[in-house]
Design an enzyme around this catalytic site. Structure first.
Site, PDB file in Angstrom:
ATOM      1  N   HIS A   1       4.708  28.780  58.385  1.00  0.00           N
ATOM      2  CA  HIS A   1       6.076  29.260  58.604  1.00  0.00           C
ATOM      3  C   HIS A   1       6.222  30.723  58.188  1.00  0.00           C
ATOM      4  O   HIS A   1       5.458  31.233  57.365  1.00  0.00           O
ATOM      5  CB  HIS A   1       7.074  28.385  57.852  1.00  0.00           C
ATOM      6  CG  HIS A   1       7.225  27.031  58.456  1.00  0.00           C
ATOM      7  ND1 HIS A   1       8.051  26.081  57.920  1.00  0.00           N
ATOM      8  CD2 HIS A   1       6.665  26.468  59.567  1.00  0.00           C
ATOM      9  CE1 HIS A   1       8.008  24.982  58.668  1.00  0.00           C
ATOM     10  NE2 HIS A   1       7.160  25.202  59.662  1.00  0.00           N
TER      11      HIS A   1
ATOM     12  N   GLU B   1       8.320  32.323  56.308  1.00  0.00           N
ATOM     13  CA  GLU B   1       8.574  32.593  54.891  1.00  0.00           C
ATOM     14  C   GLU B   1       7.277  32.581  54.092  1.00  0.00           C
ATOM     15  O   GLU B   1       7.023  33.477  53.286  1.00  0.00           O
ATOM     16  CB  GLU B   1       9.533  31.550  54.297  1.00  0.00           C
ATOM     17  CG  GLU B   1      10.838  31.406  55.034  1.00  0.00           C
ATOM     18  CD  GLU B   1      10.797  30.321  56.131  1.00  0.00           C
ATOM     19  OE1 GLU B   1       9.868  30.336  56.976  1.00  0.00           O
ATOM     20  OE2 GLU B   1      11.697  29.480  56.147  1.00  0.00           O
TER      21      GLU B   1
ATOM     22  N   CYS C   1      12.414  25.244  55.373  1.00  0.00           N
ATOM     23  CA  CYS C   1      12.112  23.835  55.140  1.00  0.00           C
ATOM     24  C   CYS C   1      11.814  23.626  53.649  1.00  0.00           C
ATOM     25  O   CYS C   1      11.723  24.586  52.874  1.00  0.00           O
ATOM     26  CB  CYS C   1      10.913  23.406  55.988  1.00  0.00           C
ATOM     27  SG  CYS C   1       9.321  24.086  55.405  1.00  0.00           S
TER      28      CYS C   1
ATOM     29  N   CYS D   1       8.570  25.498  52.381  1.00  0.00           N
ATOM     30  CA  CYS D   1       8.787  26.928  52.167  1.00  0.00           C
ATOM     31  C   CYS D   1       9.679  27.164  50.949  1.00  0.00           C
ATOM     32  O   CYS D   1       9.487  28.146  50.221  1.00  0.00           O
ATOM     33  CB  CYS D   1       9.369  27.577  53.417  1.00  0.00           C
ATOM     34  SG  CYS D   1       8.147  27.703  54.746  1.00  0.00           S
TER      35      CYS D   1
END
Length: 161
Positions: free
Chosen positions: A79, A81, A105, A108
């Site tokens: 992801h 992040e 999420c 993260c």
């Protein structure tokens, strides 16, 4: 007093714009997400977007959301992040701010908390009712991370690339 239009963009517009531009690097055909990490004195520290790990070909790994688990993107994708956190080579991210185009999420959120990021500015939260995002919000709030929804100014900026 004149109603003179501001000729420059705000810090929030600038950093969310960088996150949005970063998202455009993602090859995910369904969800492009970008992130920008900023120091307390408004210096960009790192950026990231969602994609596969370095060395894992975009042509060999699946972008599908359906099918057998090993044929879906979810088990392979990093992801935005986490990519932004992992891309940072300058030491500590303690006290930094994270601008992200989609609310993070739960996985993260763990990385954000562990990295010492203290403020999260997010644009979209289209998965707010999912277990992953509910858990994420719960952890971020419990850890004292300030959560702020980005307020769109309505300003249109056109880039010629």
């Amino acid at each position: 007093m004149s109603d003179k239009r501001q000729d420059y963009i705000s810090w929030d517009e600038y950093f969310m714009g960088v996150a949005q531009l970063s998202a455009m690097r993602s090859k995910d055909p369904n969800t492009q997400v970008g992130a920008c990490i900023v120091s307390q004195d408004n210096k960009i520290l790192s950026m990231g977007y969602n994609g596969f790990p370095i060395g894992c070909s975009d042509d060999e790994f699946p972008w599908s959301r359906e099918g057998e688990e090993l044929e879906r993107k979810y088990v392979y994708t990093v992801h935005s992040e986490l990519n932004a956190i992992l891309n940072y080579r300058g030491g500590s991210l303690e006290g930094a701010k994270l601008y992200v185009t989609l609310f993070p999420c739960n996985e993260c959120a763990k990385a954000i908390i562990q990295a010492g990021i203290r403020e999260l500015i997010y644009d979209d939260n289209k998965y707010a009712d999912t277990v992953s995002v509910i858990a994420s919000r719960r952890m971020l709030e419990s850890a004292g991370v300030v959560l702020k929804r980005y307020r769109r100014s309505g300003r249109k900026i056109q880039l010629e690339l």
